[in-house]
Motif scaffolding. Structure first.
Motif, PDB file in Angstrom:
ATOM      1  N   GLN A 186      31.257  49.975  -5.456  1.00 14.54           N
ATOM      2  CA  GLN A 186      30.288  49.404  -4.521  1.00 14.54           C
ATOM      3  C   GLN A 186      29.149  50.403  -4.368  1.00 14.54           C
ATOM      4  O   GLN A 186      29.356  51.535  -3.920  1.00 14.54           O
ATOM      5  N   ARG A 212      29.440  54.047   9.946  1.00 17.99           N
ATOM      6  CA  ARG A 212      29.176  54.210   8.512  1.00 17.99           C
ATOM      7  C   ARG A 212      30.356  54.850   7.772  1.00 17.99           C
ATOM      8  O   ARG A 212      30.277  55.041   6.569  1.00 17.99           O
ATOM      9  N   PHE A 231      25.930  51.337  -2.352  1.00 19.46           N
ATOM     10  CA  PHE A 231      25.297  51.041  -1.074  1.00 19.46           C
ATOM     11  C   PHE A 231      24.172  52.037  -0.827  1.00 19.46           C
ATOM     12  O   PHE A 231      24.382  53.246  -0.847  1.00 19.46           O
ATOM     13  N   HIS A 276      34.463  57.273   1.434  1.00 14.08           N
ATOM     14  CA  HIS A 276      33.170  56.691   1.809  1.00 14.08           C
ATOM     15  C   HIS A 276      32.115  57.776   2.051  1.00 14.08           C
ATOM     16  O   HIS A 276      31.441  57.787   3.083  1.00 14.08           O
ATOM     17  N   TYR A 289      28.514  59.715   1.472  1.00  8.26           N
ATOM     18  CA  TYR A 289      27.121  59.386   1.182  1.00  8.26           C
ATOM     19  C   TYR A 289      26.458  60.617   0.569  1.00  8.26           C
ATOM     20  O   TYR A 289      26.551  61.711   1.125  1.00  8.26           O
ATOM     21  N   ASN A 326      27.775  38.690   2.689  1.00  8.22           N
ATOM     22  CA  ASN A 326      28.123  39.709   1.693  1.00  8.22           C
ATOM     23  C   ASN A 326      29.585  39.628   1.277  1.00  8.22           C
ATOM     24  O   ASN A 326      30.220  40.629   0.952  1.00  8.22           O
ATOM     25  N   ASN A 374      36.411  47.562   2.180  1.00  5.13           N
ATOM     26  CA  ASN A 374      35.426  46.494   2.024  1.00  5.13           C
ATOM     27  C   ASN A 374      35.845  45.267   2.838  1.00  5.13           C
ATOM     28  O   ASN A 374      36.613  45.379   3.774  1.00  5.13           O
ATOM     29  N   ASP A 409      23.846  46.717  -1.857  1.00  3.61           N
ATOM     30  CA  ASP A 409      25.162  46.684  -1.215  1.00  3.61           C
ATOM     31  C   ASP A 409      25.999  45.725  -2.047  1.00  3.61           C
ATOM     32  O   ASP A 409      26.395  44.654  -1.588  1.00  3.61           O
TER      33      ASP A 409
END
Length: 358
Positions: free
Chosen positions: A301, A57, A303, A188, A190, A219, A68, A253
């Motif tokens: 993006q 992740r 997600f 990245h 979260y 995707n 990406n 996503d």
């Protein structure tokens, strides 16, 4: 501002605090392991360094050289085809097997943050050119909040509390190359504004976007740009994550095109750091915390990982990622803004996270 350096297993760990808000970052992958607001860590973190190694992740890490997906793990530049790692089926994801998220950077602190640097050599991940990379994390001092400081486009319906203070945390990614090469780097992390005490279901999101990239079953972008309102994924008005996902009938996503991002053109220069637009606002009224995201990137993006729990037939969504970036797979779509960095230019990605709290 208090700056502390420690060891996190075999990596160096840096904690910067203004007394109310703090962040912790590692020299391994430039990972943001903690952002603490009101005593709660609002980014997903792992307990040991070994858990971050090759983590699927990319938790909290810098990702590149091109974040990406890249279709068929290849692209053409000046008549030459470059082959990349196929680490997601036939495609390349987040730079391939040797992602920046698994590399150690040189680190040094300054009065309000930390700087990470490394040079990605010519041919690394299959990309051309020696790329000098500089990642800078900066924490501002806390400031008192007045109504004029609130995110101007979400006052109606999003806030059920009046913030008293705000603190700004900034991510900057700079790079230079000696050969033409594609560059599109991201952080990245979260987030869960409750500090992961609750799912994000009731947290409210608003994106400064009315369109997104159409994708195929893998995707990957088809090259078409669609209106969000026509596909049940319009987040231009404040809505809870739960209601947005229910309306879409699927997790998010998607690469959303930021309204106003087209004004940036294809300028990689330092001046672009002065042109920030709002990307998103997320509000957790339960814990009275809001986060505004501002950036000089053209897209983001969104997600939302699949729910791990279901309670009373309701999926419980744990967190979300907002990856400010350029258009996905731009190297294979001539109608997308170019992400080719030339030796005479500099790449600068800047994203601000402004936290509002009582």
């Amino acid at each position: 501002m208090k700056i502390t350096e420690d060891k996190f297993d075999n990596s160096r760990s840096f904690t910067i605090s203004n007394g109310k808000v703090s962040f912790q970052a590692l020299d391994y992958g430039c990972i943001i392991r903690q952002i603490n607001v009101q005593g709660k860590n609002i980014v997903f973190s792992l307990p040991n360094l070994k858990d971050y190694v090759k983590n699927p992740r990319y938790y909290g890490a810098i990702v590149g050289r091109v974040a990406n997906r890249i279709k068929n793990a290849q692209f053409e530049l000046d008549g030459k085809t470059y082959q990349l790692d196929k680490n997601e089926g036939e495609n390349c994801l987040h730079g391939g097997f040797d992602s920046y998220s698994d590399m150690t950077f040189e680190a040094k602190t300054f009065d309000s943050g930390v700087i990470f640097e490394r040079t990605s050599p010519d041919g690394e991940q299959g990309f051309p050119g020696n790329l000098k990379i500089r990642v800078k994390y900066t924490l501002d001092e806390e400031k008192e909040c007045c109504p004029c400081d609130y995110p101007n486009s979400v006052q109606a319906g999003a806030f059920s509390f009046r913030p008293k203070f705000f603190t700004k945390f900034t991510i900057e990614i700079h790079s230079e190359t000696d050969k033409k090469t594609p560059v599109n780097m991201i952080n990245h992390s979260y987030f869960n504004l409750s500090g992961f005490d609750f799912p994000i279901n009731e947290q409210v999101i608003k994106l400064n976007s009315s369109s997104f990239l159409e994708t195929d079953s893998k995707n990957l972008p088809t090259g078409k740009i669609l209106l969000a309102k026509d596909y049940n994924c319009d987040l231009s008005k404040a809505v809870s994550f739960e209601n947005a996902i229910q309306k879409k009938s699927n997790i998010f996503d998607n690469c959303f095109i930021l309204d106003g991002g087209e004004d940036f053109g294809e300028d990689f220069g330092e001046d672009s750091t002065n042109k920030l637009i709002q990307a998103a606002v997320i509000v957790d009224n339960k814990t009275q915390l809001a986060m505004e995201v501002r950036t000089n990137q053209k897209a983001t993006q969104l997600f939302t990982p699949p729910a791990k729990k279901i309670i009373a037939e309701k999926p419980q969504y744990e967190c979300f990622a907002l990856e400010t970036q350029d258009y996905v797979d731009a190297v294979n779509h001539k109608n997308f803004p170019s992400i080719i960095l030339e030796p005479v230019k500099k790449y600068t990605s800047k994203t601000e996270y402004i936290f509002f709290y009582s």
